[in-house]
Design a protein around this motif. Structure first.
Motif, PDB file in Angstrom:
ATOM      1  N   ALA A 182      36.968 -27.632  15.575  1.00 51.28           N
ATOM      2  CA  ALA A 182      35.709 -28.280  15.957  1.00 51.28           C
ATOM      3  C   ALA A 182      34.506 -27.552  15.373  1.00 51.28           C
ATOM      4  CB  ALA A 182      35.596 -28.344  17.479  1.00 51.28           C
ATOM      5  N   ASN A 183      34.688 -26.288  15.038  1.00 48.73           N
ATOM      6  CA  ASN A 183      33.579 -25.526  14.466  1.00 48.73           C
ATOM      7  C   ASN A 183      33.233 -25.970  13.051  1.00 48.73           C
ATOM      8  OD1 ASN A 183      33.145 -23.956  16.737  1.00 48.73           O
ATOM      9  ND2 ASN A 183      34.509 -22.309  16.061  1.00 48.73           N
ATOM     10  N   GLY A 184      34.064 -26.839  12.478  1.00 43.98           N
ATOM     11  CA  GLY A 184      33.753 -27.390  11.167  1.00 43.98           C
ATOM     12  C   GLY A 184      32.525 -28.286  11.172  1.00 43.98           C
ATOM     13  N   HIS A 185      32.054 -28.635  12.353  1.00 37.27           N
ATOM     14  CA  HIS A 185      30.845 -29.467  12.476  1.00 37.27           C
ATOM     15  C   HIS A 185      29.849 -28.813  13.432  1.00 37.27           C
ATOM     16  CE1 HIS A 185      32.640 -32.737  10.188  1.00 37.27           C
ATOM     17  NE2 HIS A 185      33.745 -32.511  10.873  1.00 37.27           N
ATOM     18  N   ARG A 186      29.838 -27.500  13.401  1.00 38.11           N
ATOM     19  CA  ARG A 186      28.927 -26.760  14.270  1.00 38.11           C
ATOM     20  C   ARG A 186      28.282 -25.617  13.498  1.00 38.11           C
ATOM     21  NH1 ARG A 186      33.197 -25.876  19.238  1.00 38.11           N
ATOM     22  NH2 ARG A 186      33.055 -27.951  20.194  1.00 38.11           N
ATOM     23  N   ALA A 187      27.161 -25.158  14.029  1.00 38.43           N
ATOM     24  CA  ALA A 187      26.575 -23.905  13.575  1.00 38.43           C
ATOM     25  C   ALA A 187      27.035 -22.844  14.565  1.00 38.43           C
ATOM     26  CB  ALA A 187      25.060 -23.993  13.552  1.00 38.43           C
ATOM     27  N   VAL A 188      27.780 -21.870  14.072  1.00 40.35           N
ATOM     28  CA  VAL A 188      28.447 -20.919  14.956  1.00 40.35           C
ATOM     29  C   VAL A 188      27.785 -19.546  14.862  1.00 40.35           C
ATOM     30  CG1 VAL A 188      30.648 -19.849  15.548  1.00 40.35           C
ATOM     31  CG2 VAL A 188      30.603 -22.175  14.605  1.00 40.35           C
ATOM     32  N   PRO A 189      27.259 -19.048  15.978  1.00 34.67           N
ATOM     33  CA  PRO A 189      26.637 -17.715  15.948  1.00 34.67           C
ATOM     34  C   PRO A 189      27.687 -16.623  15.828  1.00 34.67           C
ATOM     35  CG  PRO A 189      26.652 -18.581  18.179  1.00 34.67           C
ATOM     36  CD  PRO A 189      27.149 -19.686  17.306  1.00 34.67           C
ATOM     37  N   ILE A 190      27.256 -15.471  15.367  1.00 37.54           N
ATOM     38  CA  ILE A 190      28.104 -14.291  15.302  1.00 37.54           C
ATOM     39  C   ILE A 190      27.534 -13.269  16.281  1.00 37.54           C
ATOM     40  CG2 ILE A 190      26.783 -13.333  13.352  1.00 37.54           C
ATOM     41  CD1 ILE A 190      29.414 -12.158  12.289  1.00 37.54           C
ATOM     42  N   THR A 191      28.383 -12.648  17.083  1.00 40.13           N
ATOM     43  CA  THR A 191      27.898 -11.674  18.060  1.00 40.13           C
ATOM     44  C   THR A 191      27.598 -10.346  17.359  1.00 40.13           C
ATOM     45  OG1 THR A 191      30.072 -10.767  18.602  1.00 40.13           O
ATOM     46  CG2 THR A 191      29.364 -12.745  19.813  1.00 40.13           C
ATOM     47  N   ALA A 192      26.881  -9.486  18.059  1.00 41.21           N
ATOM     48  CA  ALA A 192      26.571  -8.167  17.503  1.00 41.21           C
ATOM     49  C   ALA A 192      27.850  -7.381  17.225  1.00 41.21           C
ATOM     50  CB  ALA A 192      25.669  -7.397  18.465  1.00 41.21           C
ATOM     51  N   GLU A 193      28.840  -7.511  18.100  1.00 43.97           N
ATOM     52  CA  GLU A 193      30.115  -6.813  17.908  1.00 43.97           C
ATOM     53  C   GLU A 193      30.863  -7.362  16.692  1.00 43.97           C
ATOM     54  OE1 GLU A 193      34.216  -5.745  20.406  1.00 43.97           O
ATOM     55  OE2 GLU A 193      32.725  -7.126  21.254  1.00 43.97           O
ATOM     56  N   GLN A 194      30.886  -8.692  16.557  1.00 40.60           N
ATOM     57  CA  GLN A 194      31.542  -9.304  15.403  1.00 40.60           C
ATOM     58  C   GLN A 194      30.835  -8.942  14.110  1.00 40.60           C
ATOM     59  OE1 GLN A 194      31.202 -13.301  16.850  1.00 40.60           O
ATOM     60  NE2 GLN A 194      33.247 -13.326  17.780  1.00 40.60           N
ATOM     61  N   PHE A 195      29.509  -8.904  14.144  1.00 40.61           N
ATOM     62  CA  PHE A 195      28.725  -8.536  12.970  1.00 40.61           C
ATOM     63  C   PHE A 195      29.027  -7.093  12.564  1.00 40.61           C
ATOM     64  CE2 PHE A 195      24.936  -6.833  10.889  1.00 40.61           C
ATOM     65  CZ  PHE A 195      24.602  -7.835   9.988  1.00 40.61           C
ATOM     66  N   HIS A 196      29.154  -6.220  13.544  1.00 38.84           N
ATOM     67  CA  HIS A 196      29.444  -4.815  13.260  1.00 38.84           C
ATOM     68  C   HIS A 196      30.790  -4.679  12.552  1.00 38.84           C
ATOM     69  CE1 HIS A 196      30.462  -0.543  14.813  1.00 38.84           C
ATOM     70  NE2 HIS A 196      29.752  -0.441  13.713  1.00 38.84           N
ATOM     71  N   TYR A 197      31.780  -5.420  13.009  1.00 43.08           N
ATOM     72  CA  TYR A 197      33.096  -5.351  12.353  1.00 43.08           C
ATOM     73  C   TYR A 197      33.038  -5.932  10.945  1.00 43.08           C
ATOM     74  CZ  TYR A 197      37.946  -6.073  11.121  1.00 43.08           C
ATOM     75  OH  TYR A 197      39.157  -6.048  10.449  1.00 43.08           O
ATOM     76  N   ALA A 198      32.363  -7.076  10.797  1.00 44.14           N
ATOM     77  CA  ALA A 198      32.386  -7.794   9.525  1.00 44.14           C
ATOM     78  C   ALA A 198      31.457  -7.190   8.476  1.00 44.14           C
ATOM     79  CB  ALA A 198      32.032  -9.267   9.746  1.00 44.14           C
ATOM     80  N   PHE A 199      30.243  -6.842   8.878  1.00 46.01           N
ATOM     81  CA  PHE A 199      29.212  -6.459   7.905  1.00 46.01           C
ATOM     82  C   PHE A 199      28.947  -4.955   7.824  1.00 46.01           C
ATOM     83  CE2 PHE A 199      28.334 -10.931   8.253  1.00 46.01           C
ATOM     84  CZ  PHE A 199      27.727 -11.291   7.062  1.00 46.01           C
ATOM     85  N   THR A 200      28.896  -4.297   8.966  1.00 46.21           N
ATOM     86  CA  THR A 200      28.350  -2.935   9.009  1.00 46.21           C
ATOM     87  C   THR A 200      29.366  -1.946   9.571  1.00 46.21           C
ATOM     88  OG1 THR A 200      27.336  -3.509  11.135  1.00 46.21           O
ATOM     89  CG2 THR A 200      25.937  -3.662   9.182  1.00 46.21           C
ATOM     90  N   ASN A 201      30.618  -2.094   9.222  1.00 47.02           N
ATOM     91  CA  ASN A 201      31.695  -1.278   9.792  1.00 47.02           C
ATOM     92  C   ASN A 201      31.619   0.200   9.414  1.00 47.02           C
ATOM     93  OD1 ASN A 201      32.543  -2.867   7.293  1.00 47.02           O
ATOM     94  ND2 ASN A 201      34.067  -1.223   7.259  1.00 47.02           N
ATOM     95  N   THR A 202      30.831   0.544   8.408  1.00 42.67           N
ATOM     96  CA  THR A 202      30.672   1.957   8.040  1.00 42.67           C
ATOM     97  C   THR A 202      29.558   2.632   8.838  1.00 42.67           C
ATOM     98  OG1 THR A 202      29.178   1.387   6.222  1.00 42.67           O
ATOM     99  CG2 THR A 202      31.533   1.550   5.699  1.00 42.67           C
ATOM    100  N   MET A 203      28.898   1.879   9.711  1.00 38.31           N
ATOM    101  CA  MET A 203      27.823   2.402  10.548  1.00 38.31           C
ATOM    102  C   MET A 203      28.280   2.453  12.000  1.00 38.31           C
ATOM    103  SD  MET A 203      24.619   0.181   9.111  1.00 38.31           S
ATOM    104  CE  MET A 203      24.174   0.141   7.376  1.00 38.31           C
ATOM    105  N   SER A 204      27.498   3.099  12.822  1.00 44.11           N
ATOM    106  CA  SER A 204      27.749   3.049  14.263  1.00 44.11           C
ATOM    107  C   SER A 204      27.231   1.728  14.817  1.00 44.11           C
ATOM    108  CB  SER A 204      27.034   4.204  14.968  1.00 44.11           C
ATOM    109  OG  SER A 204      25.618   4.020  14.912  1.00 44.11           O
ATOM    110  N   ALA A 205      27.679   1.379  16.017  1.00 45.93           N
ATOM    111  CA  ALA A 205      27.199   0.149  16.651  1.00 45.93           C
ATOM    112  C   ALA A 205      25.694   0.208  16.864  1.00 45.93           C
ATOM    113  CB  ALA A 205      27.927  -0.067  17.977  1.00 45.93           C
TER     114      ALA A 205
END
Length: 273
Positions: free
Chosen positions: A136-159
């Motif tokens: 169903a998310n194929g027709h939605r704008a889906v937010p990313i949480t701060a925790e998910q962003f940390h894993y995906a984008f900034t994993n070399t940094m602290s939270a």
């Protein structure tokens, strides 16, 4: 180096869960070197992140076809040579645009997989889970949480270090885009289809971050091997220890300068005569 008269315009293409604001440091650095720079938004991603978070109606059904065609029109309207650089899904889009004959050099930074790339490590799938967990998310704008962003984008940094980056840049992602990417190998007409043997493609550099969770080096290594079937110049460069947030992570200047210097040195023959 290119002269003032022949300096190309640099076009910067953002990726999923981001806006053109993610390029702010690169824009300033390239402009300081005397280059014209354009950082066009995907349709519906114009404006500041706060506005996009508040109203996602324009991006809920946005697909890659609309994004690629929009960017095609933007680049086609530029006079003179162009260097196209894209991050993440913007990197995959850069490859498609080069395959269409646009650009005189291209750089994919942590580039998402185009059709034909089969190595998708676990960390890639985990990073995509916020959208891929539900069709169903194929027709939605889906937010990313701060925790998910940390894993995906900034994993070399602290939270703690990651949070202000998340608050400044992150926006909901167009779910259809990620689903189209995930299903590209099952769709012979995928918008991410490229001709790996295209004899007319401009030179392409693929840059990977050694600690990237979203697009680990294995993905871009395979893509460079596939794209290398073309007679055009194709090169791969890996920066150890860099995350998916390489366009803003400490030391981003080295990546930006390498990308620009490589592109200028390898401008397509059509641009240099």
């Amino acid at each position: 180096m290119a002269s003032e008269q022949t300096k190309p315009t640099i076009v910067l293409i953002h990726g999923l869960w981001m806006t053109p604001l993610s390029w702010e440091h690169w824009v300033e650095r390239f402009q300081a070197r005397g280059y014209a720079v354009e950082a066009p938004a995907w349709p519906g991603f114009e404006g500041d992140p706060e506005s996009i978070r508040a109203d996602t109606s324009k991006i809920e059904d946005l697909g890659l076809e609309e994004i690629i065609d929009h960017l095609d029109a933007v680049i086609s309207a530029i006079e003179g040579p162009t260097i196209i650089m894209g991050h993440s899904f913007g990197g995959a889009i850069t490859e498609v645009l080069l395959d269409r004959g646009l650009g005189d050099a291209g750089v994919g930074i942590d580039a998402a997989a185009v059709r034909g790339i089969t190595k998708l490590p676990y960390s890639t799938l985990k990073s995509a889970f916020p959208i891929l967990k539900s069709p169903a998310n194929g027709h939605r704008a889906v937010p990313i949480t701060a925790e998910q962003f940390h894993y995906a984008f900034t994993n070399t940094m602290s939270a703690e270090e990651s949070l202000p980056i998340y608050e400044r840049y992150a926006v909901p992602g167009a779910g259809r885009v990620l689903w189209q990417g995930a299903l590209a190998n099952f769709n012979p007409h995928s918008p991410l289809k490229v001709d790996f043997k295209n004899p007319d493609r401009a030179p392409l550099l693929l840059i990977a971050g050694g600690s990237d969770h979203v697009v680990p080096p294995a993905v871009d290594k395979q893509m460079a091997k596939k794209e290398g079937k073309a007679p055009a110049v194709t090169e791969y460069k890996e920066f150890p220890g860099r995350s998916h947030y390489t366009v803003g992570q400490e030391g981003w200047e080295e990546v930006a300068d390498y990308a620009l210097d490589w592109a200028v040195a390898h401008l397509h023959a059509s641009a240099t005569g």
